[in-house]
Write a protein that holds these residues in place. Structure first.
Motif, short mmCIF file in Angstrom:
data_model
loop_
_atom_site.label_atom_id
_atom_site.label_comp_id
_atom_site.label_asym_id
_atom_site.label_seq_id
_atom_site.Cartn_x
_atom_site.Cartn_y
_atom_site.Cartn_z
N TYR A 1 -15.48 10.70 22.84
CA TYR A 1 -16.77 11.47 22.29
C TYR A 1 -15.73 13.01 23.10
O TYR A 1 -16.57 14.48 22.71
CB TYR A 1 -17.84 11.54 23.38
CG TYR A 1 -18.13 10.83 23.62
CD1 TYR A 1 -18.84 9.77 21.66
CD2 TYR A 1 -18.79 9.51 24.50
CE1 TYR A 1 -19.54 8.46 21.89
CE2 TYR A 1 -19.42 7.93 23.75
CZ TYR A 1 -19.83 7.68 23.29
OH TYR A 1 -20.57 6.44 22.42
N ALA A 2 -15.02 13.22 23.64
CA ALA A 2 -14.13 14.42 23.59
C ALA A 2 -12.55 14.15 23.34
O ALA A 2 -12.12 13.24 23.21
CB ALA A 2 -14.53 15.15 24.56
N ALA A 3 -11.81 15.39 22.52
CA ALA A 3 -10.46 15.50 22.62
C ALA A 3 -9.64 16.24 23.68
O ALA A 3 -9.67 17.13 24.01
CB ALA A 3 -10.48 16.27 20.64
N LEU A 4 -8.80 15.54 22.68
CA LEU A 4 -7.37 16.80 24.11
C LEU A 4 -8.20 18.78 24.44
O LEU A 4 -7.60 18.49 25.28
CB LEU A 4 -5.94 16.63 23.44
CG LEU A 4 -4.86 16.69 24.24
CD1 LEU A 4 -4.93 16.67 26.06
CD2 LEU A 4 -3.58 16.60 24.01
N VAL B 1 -29.50 10.53 18.80
CA VAL B 1 -28.09 11.53 19.82
C VAL B 1 -27.46 11.84 18.69
O VAL B 1 -26.85 11.06 18.06
CB VAL B 1 -28.66 10.86 21.74
CG1 VAL B 1 -27.53 11.97 22.30
CG2 VAL B 1 -29.22 10.41 21.61
N SER B 2 -26.53 12.92 19.22
CA SER B 2 -25.50 13.53 18.51
C SER B 2 -24.15 13.59 19.83
O SER B 2 -24.41 13.60 20.85
CB SER B 2 -24.92 14.85 17.55
OG SER B 2 -25.71 15.83 18.64
N VAL B 3 -23.27 13.54 19.86
CA VAL B 3 -22.20 14.26 20.09
C VAL B 3 -21.84 15.96 20.39
O VAL B 3 -21.79 16.03 19.18
CB VAL B 3 -20.24 13.33 19.88
CG1 VAL B 3 -19.38 13.58 20.84
CG2 VAL B 3 -20.77 12.11 19.95
N ASN B 4 -22.43 16.25 21.39
CA ASN B 4 -22.89 17.30 21.50
C ASN B 4 -22.61 17.38 22.44
O ASN B 4 -21.32 16.90 23.69
CB ASN B 4 -24.78 17.49 21.77
CG ASN B 4 -25.21 17.11 22.88
OD1 ASN B 4 -24.92 16.79 24.01
ND2 ASN B 4 -25.85 16.09 23.07
N ALA B 5 -22.53 19.26 23.30
CA ALA B 5 -21.81 20.44 24.39
C ALA B 5 -22.07 18.78 25.81
O ALA B 5 -20.75 18.69 26.43
CB ALA B 5 -22.11 20.94 24.49
N LYS B 6 -22.83 18.80 25.72
CA LYS B 6 -23.18 17.60 27.48
C LYS B 6 -22.81 16.69 27.39
O LYS B 6 -22.01 16.01 28.29
CB LYS B 6 -25.04 17.90 27.42
CG LYS B 6 -25.10 19.35 27.53
CD LYS B 6 -26.58 19.30 28.63
CE LYS B 6 -27.17 20.04 28.61
NZ LYS B 6 -28.84 19.99 29.83
N VAL B 7 -22.00 16.00 26.14
CA VAL B 7 -22.12 14.42 25.85
C VAL B 7 -20.39 14.80 25.97
O VAL B 7 -19.45 14.66 26.79
CB VAL B 7 -22.37 13.93 24.85
CG1 VAL B 7 -20.98 12.33 24.54
CG2 VAL B 7 -23.74 13.07 24.67
N VAL B 8 -19.81 15.78 25.54
CA VAL B 8 -18.26 16.46 25.27
C VAL B 8 -17.92 16.97 27.19
O VAL B 8 -17.22 16.39 27.69
CB VAL B 8 -18.20 17.32 24.62
CG1 VAL B 8 -16.52 17.92 24.98
CG2 VAL B 8 -17.62 16.89 23.17
#
Length: 152
Positions: free
Chosen positions: A3-6, A64-71
């Motif tokens: 859900y997040a990148a490097l 639900v999307s992959v949003n800033a809080k999920v990241v």
């Protein structure tokens, strides 16, 4: 998939004054993968239905999307994993060890071991982390005892 990148993790480190250079890119990418697949997708159930029936991860859903809080939650979990604090590593598959006694005789083949376990039902391998819980709470299938039925 994560859900997040490097670059998200690097930004997370920079914003918090954490020296991320002590970890290799391979370690960071592995921790992002573990945070997503072995922690978040196992511990939490997100609201809605997957957008694609063939998708590997829970997100995105129709709610639900992959949003800033999920990241951010993913980066937090990845950092905890890099510090060996994401999971309860003291958990034994049979339960927490209360006491262990090993007796050896001169003959190597004569070894006995006695292990006493605490109640395994009280153990958690998936540790609760308040920061991650709070970041993801609004997007979960159940939050505070009610089911979410609105678009997030």
């Amino acid at each position: 998939m994560s859900y997040a990148a490097l670059p998200d993790l690097e930004s997370y480190f920079t914003n918090r004054g954490i020296d991320g250079s002590i970890y290799s890119d391979q370690q960071k990418n592995a921790s992002l993968y573990i945070a997503t697949n072995d922690y978040i997708d196992i511990k939490y159930e997100f609201a809605g239905l997957p957008l694609d029936v063939a998708q590997v991860n829970q997100l995105p859903t129709d709610l639900v999307s992959v949003n800033a809080k999920v990241v951010q939650a993913t980066c937090e979990a990845a950092y905890l994993n890099l510090q060996n604090k994401l999971f309860n590593s003291a958990v034994d598959p049979l339960g927490a060890v209360k006491s262990k006694e090993v007796s050896k005789e001169l003959d190597v083949l004569k070894k006995s071991e006695s292990v006493e376990y605490f109640n395994s039902g009280s153990q958690q391998y998936l540790v609760n982390h308040a920061q991650i819980d709070l970041l993801l709470a609004p997007y979960l299938a159940t939050s505070g005892g009610f089911t979410l039925d609105y678009k997030l």
